[in-house]
Design a protein around this motif. Structure first.
Motif, PDB file in Angstrom:
ATOM      1  N   PRO A 115      30.563  -7.437  13.384  1.00  0.00           N
ATOM      2  CA  PRO A 115      29.505  -7.588  14.394  1.00  0.00           C
ATOM      3  C   PRO A 115      28.582  -8.733  13.980  1.00  0.00           C
ATOM      4  O   PRO A 115      28.156  -8.800  12.834  1.00  0.00           O
ATOM      5  CB  PRO A 115      28.764  -6.250  14.346  1.00  0.00           C
ATOM      6  N   GLU A 169      23.849 -15.276  13.227  1.00  0.00           N
ATOM      7  CA  GLU A 169      24.139 -15.438  11.801  1.00  0.00           C
ATOM      8  C   GLU A 169      24.718 -16.825  11.531  1.00  0.00           C
ATOM      9  O   GLU A 169      25.639 -16.980  10.735  1.00  0.00           O
ATOM     10  CB  GLU A 169      25.149 -14.372  11.339  1.00  0.00           C
ATOM     11  N   ASP A 206      27.484 -10.681  19.330  1.00  0.00           N
ATOM     12  CA  ASP A 206      26.656  -9.731  20.057  1.00  0.00           C
ATOM     13  C   ASP A 206      25.505 -10.473  20.760  1.00  0.00           C
ATOM     14  O   ASP A 206      24.341 -10.194  20.517  1.00  0.00           O
ATOM     15  CB  ASP A 206      26.142  -8.687  19.057  1.00  0.00           C
ATOM     16  N   ALA A 218      28.173  -9.302   8.777  1.00  0.00           N
ATOM     17  CA  ALA A 218      28.425 -10.743   8.772  1.00  0.00           C
ATOM     18  C   ALA A 218      27.537 -11.483   7.776  1.00  0.00           C
ATOM     19  O   ALA A 218      27.756 -12.650   7.503  1.00  0.00           O
ATOM     20  CB  ALA A 218      28.194 -11.306  10.167  1.00  0.00           C
ATOM     21  N   ASP A 219      26.547 -10.805   7.222  1.00  0.00           N
ATOM     22  CA  ASP A 219      25.530 -11.505   6.434  1.00  0.00           C
ATOM     23  C   ASP A 219      25.876 -11.631   4.953  1.00  0.00           C
ATOM     24  O   ASP A 219      25.030 -12.014   4.151  1.00  0.00           O
ATOM     25  CB  ASP A 219      24.174 -10.823   6.602  1.00  0.00           C
ATOM     26  N   ARG A 232      13.104  -0.421   3.714  1.00  0.00           N
ATOM     27  CA  ARG A 232      14.520  -0.169   3.930  1.00  0.00           C
ATOM     28  C   ARG A 232      15.101   0.941   3.054  1.00  0.00           C
ATOM     29  O   ARG A 232      15.660   1.902   3.554  1.00  0.00           O
ATOM     30  CB  ARG A 232      15.342  -1.452   3.721  1.00  0.00           C
ATOM     31  N   ARG A 289      20.344 -10.308   1.059  1.00  0.00           N
ATOM     32  CA  ARG A 289      20.619 -11.244   2.144  1.00  0.00           C
ATOM     33  C   ARG A 289      20.099 -12.617   1.737  1.00  0.00           C
ATOM     34  O   ARG A 289      18.902 -12.784   1.510  1.00  0.00           O
ATOM     35  CB  ARG A 289      19.933 -10.758   3.419  1.00  0.00           C
ATOM     36  N   SER A 332      17.194 -10.217   8.576  1.00  0.00           N
ATOM     37  CA  SER A 332      17.637  -8.864   8.905  1.00  0.00           C
ATOM     38  C   SER A 332      17.180  -8.534  10.328  1.00  0.00           C
ATOM     39  O   SER A 332      16.105  -8.931  10.744  1.00  0.00           O
ATOM     40  CB  SER A 332      17.045  -7.853   7.937  1.00  0.00           C
ATOM     41  N   LYS A 333      18.036  -7.833  11.071  1.00  0.00           N
ATOM     42  CA  LYS A 333      17.717  -7.541  12.472  1.00  0.00           C
ATOM     43  C   LYS A 333      16.952  -6.236  12.627  1.00  0.00           C
ATOM     44  O   LYS A 333      16.592  -5.838  13.726  1.00  0.00           O
ATOM     45  CB  LYS A 333      18.995  -7.441  13.282  1.00  0.00           C
TER      46      LYS A 333
HETATM   47  N1  UDP Z   1      24.057  -7.060  14.179  1.00  0.00           N
HETATM   48  C1  UDP Z   1      24.634  -7.069  15.450  1.00  0.00           C
HETATM   49  N2  UDP Z   1      23.854  -6.765  16.530  1.00  0.00           N
HETATM   50  C2  UDP Z   1      22.523  -6.454  16.409  1.00  0.00           C
HETATM   51  C3  UDP Z   1      21.955  -6.419  15.104  1.00  0.00           C
HETATM   52  C4  UDP Z   1      22.751  -6.730  14.020  1.00  0.00           C
HETATM   53  O1  UDP Z   1      25.824  -7.338  15.606  1.00  0.00           O
HETATM   54  O2  UDP Z   1      21.880  -6.202  17.427  1.00  0.00           O
HETATM   55  C5  UDP Z   1      24.898  -7.384  13.007  1.00  0.00           C
HETATM   56  C6  UDP Z   1      24.316  -8.445  12.086  1.00  0.00           C
HETATM   57  O3  UDP Z   1      24.629  -9.742  12.524  1.00  0.00           O
HETATM   58  C7  UDP Z   1      24.988  -8.109  10.776  1.00  0.00           C
HETATM   59  C8  UDP Z   1      25.073  -6.577  10.826  1.00  0.00           C
HETATM   60  O4  UDP Z   1      24.999  -6.224  12.211  1.00  0.00           O
HETATM   61  O5  UDP Z   1      26.288  -8.637  10.696  1.00  0.00           O
HETATM   62  C9  UDP Z   1      23.987  -5.909  10.020  1.00  0.00           C
HETATM   63  O6  UDP Z   1      22.725  -6.388  10.439  1.00  0.00           O
HETATM   64  P1  UDP Z   1      21.545  -6.680   9.407  1.00  0.00           P
HETATM   65  O7  UDP Z   1      22.064  -7.424   8.216  1.00  0.00           O
HETATM   66  O8  UDP Z   1      20.435  -7.319  10.173  1.00  0.00           O
HETATM   67  O9  UDP Z   1      21.126  -5.213   9.000  1.00  0.00           O
HETATM   68  P2  UDP Z   1      20.729  -4.711   7.543  1.00  0.00           P
HETATM   69  O10 UDP Z   1      21.781  -5.170   6.569  1.00  0.00           O
HETATM   70  O11 UDP Z   1      19.397  -5.337   7.274  1.00  0.00           O
HETATM   71  O12 UDP Z   1      20.683  -3.216   7.701  1.00  0.00           O
END
Ligand code: UDP
Ligand code: MG
Length: 316
Positions: A8, A12, A41, A93-94, A129, A197, A202-203
């Motif tokens: 997803p 990115e 997305d 993806a990150d 987090r 990251r 972060s989203k």
């Molecule tokens: N992502 C997505 N749609 C969204 C939010 C996040 O596809 O609406 C993807 C984002 O690109 C990443 C993964 O979900 O590949 C995890 O997101 P993020 O790293 O922001 O979350 P965290 O690791 O901080 O929980």
């Protein structure tokens, strides 16, 4: 054997090329074949054009593009629907997850149906987090009875048919192992590497915790009551209603034998119990109706694909 890697992606742009390289390095060294599904997305940065470039050069890469941002759960769903593999792996993806963990997880599928990555040494900020996540993981484990240490991990491997039959939305993606466990699948959790990251944002923030808690209530409710609400509410309703009926019957007999009953608290109790009983049975019946509507509603589209054949908009 074919392994599908579902990624997803939401804004990115800086991570896409290094991620693609890292995935290739690991997967090319395996003896099985693989495909990579990048799900864009609704990104608004350079992500779409970068993905297009990669897909043109690398035949193992397929790209699905959402019309707008539908969320990670929808992106996963699209990936599951379109994956052709016998095993499906999800990875963020990150580059916080490490592709090096994939072969071990894939090798465990067969013996297990779901392999969950446990970010033991999680490299995320503590207050916003990791701390909420410790509480959420503990609570989810207690409430659902599924014993995992890290529900929110983006790195997971599944036997394909396990996820092909699950519908998820909102923040429900962390509950896939829980939902899968209802179908009696075998789940294994292994320790995985986690990186901070390095690029991009972060989203998610703290507000997600509340949504996760509300989703947990939904999950618990679905787990306990969704198939047979009348069985959940009915017995209590019958018991209370019958007790109320007996009390009122007793008072009626007294009244016919000439005693006055208007001043007796017991009369109020009898009436109260009968009303509650009828209400509970009514709620159970309403629940039964909702269950059928709920199953119908599962056919609604969870996402809409850009350009591609839009008749296939993710209906179940
Ligand atoms: N992502 C997505 N749609 C969204 C939010 C996040 O596809 O609406 C993807 C984002 O690109 C990443 C993964 O979900 O590949 C995890 O997101 P993020 O790293 O922001 O979350 P965290 O690791 O901080 O929980
Ligand atoms: Mg991340």
């Amino acid at each position: 054997m074919l392994v599908s890697i579902v990624v997803p992606i939401y804004n990115e742009e800086e991570n896409i090329e290094p991620l693609h390289r890292a995935l290739k390095e690991v997967m090319d060294a395996q003896e099985y074949d693989y495909e990579i599904l990048f799900i864009d997305d609704g990104s608004t940065d350079r992500t779409p054009s970068l993905l297009e470039e990669i897909a043109q050069k690398d035949t193992k890469v397929r790209v699905l593009t959402f019309r707008r941002n539908f969320g990670k759960a929808a992106a996963w769903s699209a990936g599951f629907d379109h994956a052709k593999g016998d095993v499906i792996v999800t990875i963020d993806a990150d580059l916080q997850n490490d592709p090096k963990n994939i072969p071990k997880m894939v090798s465990l599928i067969g013996e297990y149906d779901v392999v969950n990555g446990w970010r033991k040494k999680r490299k995320d900020p503590f207050i916003i987090r990791r701390f909420p996540s410790i509480i959420a993981n503990w609570l989810i484990s207690k409430v659902t009875g599924v014993k995992l240490r890290d529900y929110g991990s983006g790195l997971k491997a599944y036997k394909a048919d396990v996820v092909k039959n699950i519908r998820i939305y909102g923040e429900m993606h962390r509950f896939i192992p829980v939902i899968a466990s209802w179908y009696g699948v075998k789940i294994k959790e292994i320790e995985t590497i986690h990186h901070p990251r390095l690029r991009g944002k972060s989203k998610y923030g703290i507000s997600r915790t509340l949504i996760v808690l509300l989703d947990l209530i939904t999950i618990k409710f679905l787990q306990s009551f969704s198939t047979k609400p009348l069985q959940a509410f009915g017995p209590v309703g019958l018991l209370l209603g019958a007790t109320g009926f007996l009390i009122n019957l007793y008072l009626t007999i007294l009244w016919f034998s000439g005693q006055s009953i208007g001043h007796r608290p017991l009369l109020l109790l009898g009436i109260l119990l009968m009303i509650i009983g009828i209400q509970l049975i009514g709620m159970g019946l309403l629940g039964e109706m909702l269950v059928s509507v709920y199953h119908e509603s599962q056919k609604r589209p969870l996402y809409v694909l850009k350009d591609q054949d839009n008749k296939k908009e993710g209906r179940g």
